[in-house]
Design an enzyme around this catalytic site. Structure first.
Site, PDB file in Angstrom:
ATOM      1  N   THR A   1      43.817  35.988  28.557  1.00 19.45           N
ATOM      2  CA  THR A   1      44.617  35.646  27.407  1.00 19.45           C
ATOM      3  C   THR A   1      45.817  35.349  27.849  1.00 19.45           C
ATOM      4  O   THR A   1      46.869  34.632  27.945  1.00 19.45           O
ATOM      5  CB  THR A   1      45.218  36.990  26.512  1.00 19.45           C
ATOM      6  OG1 THR A   1      45.115  37.790  26.658  1.00 19.45           O
ATOM      7  CG2 THR A   1      43.607  36.948  25.469  1.00 19.45           C
ATOM      8  N   CYS A   2      46.562  36.284  29.506  1.00 20.69           N
ATOM      9  CA  CYS A   2      47.293  35.468  29.761  1.00 20.69           C
ATOM     10  C   CYS A   2      47.415  34.172  30.836  1.00 20.69           C
ATOM     11  O   CYS A   2      47.901  33.600  31.015  1.00 20.69           O
ATOM     12  CB  CYS A   2      47.748  36.436  31.273  1.00 20.69           C
ATOM     13  SG  CYS A   2      48.014  38.404  30.603  1.00 20.69           S
TER      14      CYS A   2
END
Length: 446
Positions: free
Chosen positions: A412-413
């Site tokens: 997700t980052c």
């Protein structure tokens, strides 16, 4: 002969009921679509003959979000009706320039029952009558002010758009009173059916739901620290040259502080045999122990408006949708701003992926966006301005090697989807839905 062990009262009954619960769970899983369609037509069945679908966790996971939300709102409406009959409306008059402070001081003296009353907002010096618009505006202003750095209550995660309590909020002497206030505001917004442009980290949603956090949840908060933890798990400590103990070091306003993760932890060495326990405890410390007073104050206020046993029917992803609403996702914009590694846009697995995504329901698209970015928040400027840990980071799809038995995974980052090369559109749909609804992270097997 085995020794006699005295059983706790109720153990036999629980053991006898377990097979029945498994059978019920299997039945609900097989007939999920039919049962959800039935509940969509008649939501009150969850209060009667189909009540087990919301009470039993094995059944609850097969309930659609829309049906959970309908049941949830019906229960809250009953609580509100009881309070409204007794206390009437909740009226606030606040200056537009100081909405957060004035609301805090006026609401902190109100009881939980009073807080459930119908809200009527007046802005000082303005003649507007609140027919709903002023209340929405009040919530909108508060949603911005909650994350105002001047209050030092919350800090942004690695993506810059999700937030969790700030461990250093003690710089604000009234910080715990403010956290209780914020919990009340979020709880009242949910109870009133108002949406907040407020997005929290996955681990904080877990805290609201009473779900234990795990070390992979660290990735959304501090991806570098998370990668260091993964390195500790994968490599022998001797080759890394690390000498660790079951303790955590922190810096509180320039003063070094050592915290034991277990009793006398600073004297207990970490080795390859116990390093998993160390990683779990150090991550738990960062995400829970270090901000426990803030979490507890928030939950004290939140639970005054939303009972914990009621909100626990949701998953963390569903809780974000409950608080912030279902986003409108422009798939043409997303596809136009997607980058590929190991694939080309013309490849058959990519074509199948986009076809599957376009066939998703509104809710499934929102869950997909949460899966790959960590939040359902859509950038105001479109997906060309999608934020990651390095600033603007467009959605990117990487080829995942290892076979079609793997589930898609996400980082997700980096707004990254690792997509195996599936052999058909049906396989792509089945694997993707399983991944986003189970909240899979990292590599998983179907």
């Amino acid at each position: 002969m085995r020794p006699y062990v005295e059983k706790e009262e109720g153990e036999d009954a629980a053991a006898a009921a377990a097979p029945r619960r498994r059978l019920l769970g299997d039945f609900v899983a097989r007939h999920r679509a039919l049962l959800n369609a039935l509940l969509h037509q008649n939501p009150s069945l969850l209060d009667r003959s189909l009540g087990a679908m919301v009470r039993d966790p094995r059944c609850r996971q097969h309930l659609d979000f829309a049906n959970k939300r309908a049941y949830f709102r019906a229960q809250l409406r009953r609580l509100r009706q009881q309070s409204t009959r007794r206390y009437g409306s909740l009226r606030l008059s606040v200056p537009r320039a100081q909405v957060f402070e004035y609301s805090f001081h006026q609401l902190r003296i109100r009881t939980a029952e009073e807080m459930r009353g119908r809200l009527h907002i007046t802005f000082d010096g303005e003649e507007g009558i609140d027919a709903g618009g002023l209340t929405r505006e009040w919530y909108s202003i508060l949603a911005r002010e909650i994350f105002n750095a001047d209050y030092a209550l919350f800090k942004a995660g690695a993506d810059g758009v999700t937030f969790q309590p700030n461990a250093l909020s003690t710089i604000n002497p009234d910080h715990l009173a403010y956290f209780k206030f914020v919990g009340r505001i979020v709880g009242k917004a949910i109870a009133d059916g108002q949406l907040l442009d407020a997005h929290f980290t996955h681990s904080f949603y877990k805290h609201i739901l009473g779900v234990p956090v795990t070390y992979p949840d660290m990735e959304a908060i501090d991806p570098t620290y998370y990668r260091n933890l993964v390195t500790i798990l994968r490599a022998p400590l001797e080759t890394l040259g690390l000498e660790l103990t079951f303790s955590a070091e922190s810096n509180e306003f320039g003063r070094p502080v050592t915290v034991d993760l277990i009793p006398r932890g600073r004297d207990v060495a970490v080795d390859d045999a116990n390093k998993l326990a160390y990683v779990q405890r150090i991550a738990h410390h960062r995400m829970t122990d270090a901000i426990r007073p803030q979490i507890e104050a928030f939950l004290e206020g939140f639970h005054e408006l939303v009972p914990p046993e009621l909100v626990s029917i949701f998953t963390p992803a569903e809780l974000e949708l409950l608080i912030s609403g279902m986003p409108t996702i422009d798939l043409d914009d997303l596809q136009a701003n997607t980058e590929y590694t190991g694939y080309k846009s013309s490849d058959a697995p990519i074509q199948a992926f986009w076809s599957v995504l376009r066939g998703f329901t509104h809710e499934e698209r929102a869950l997909f966006l949460q899966f790959v970015t960590g939040t359902s928040k859509v950038p105001l400027e479109g997906f060309a301005q999608l934020q990651g840990m390095r600033g603007v980071q467009r959605f990117n799809i990487h080829r995942a090697y290892g076979g079609a038995h793997l589930l898609p995974s996400a980082h997700t980052c980096f707004n990254q989807l690792d997509l195996p090369e599936y052999t058909s559109e049906d396989q792509t749909r089945a694997r993707l839905l399983l991944a986003i609804k189970e909240g899979a992270t990292g590599f998983g097997f179907a």
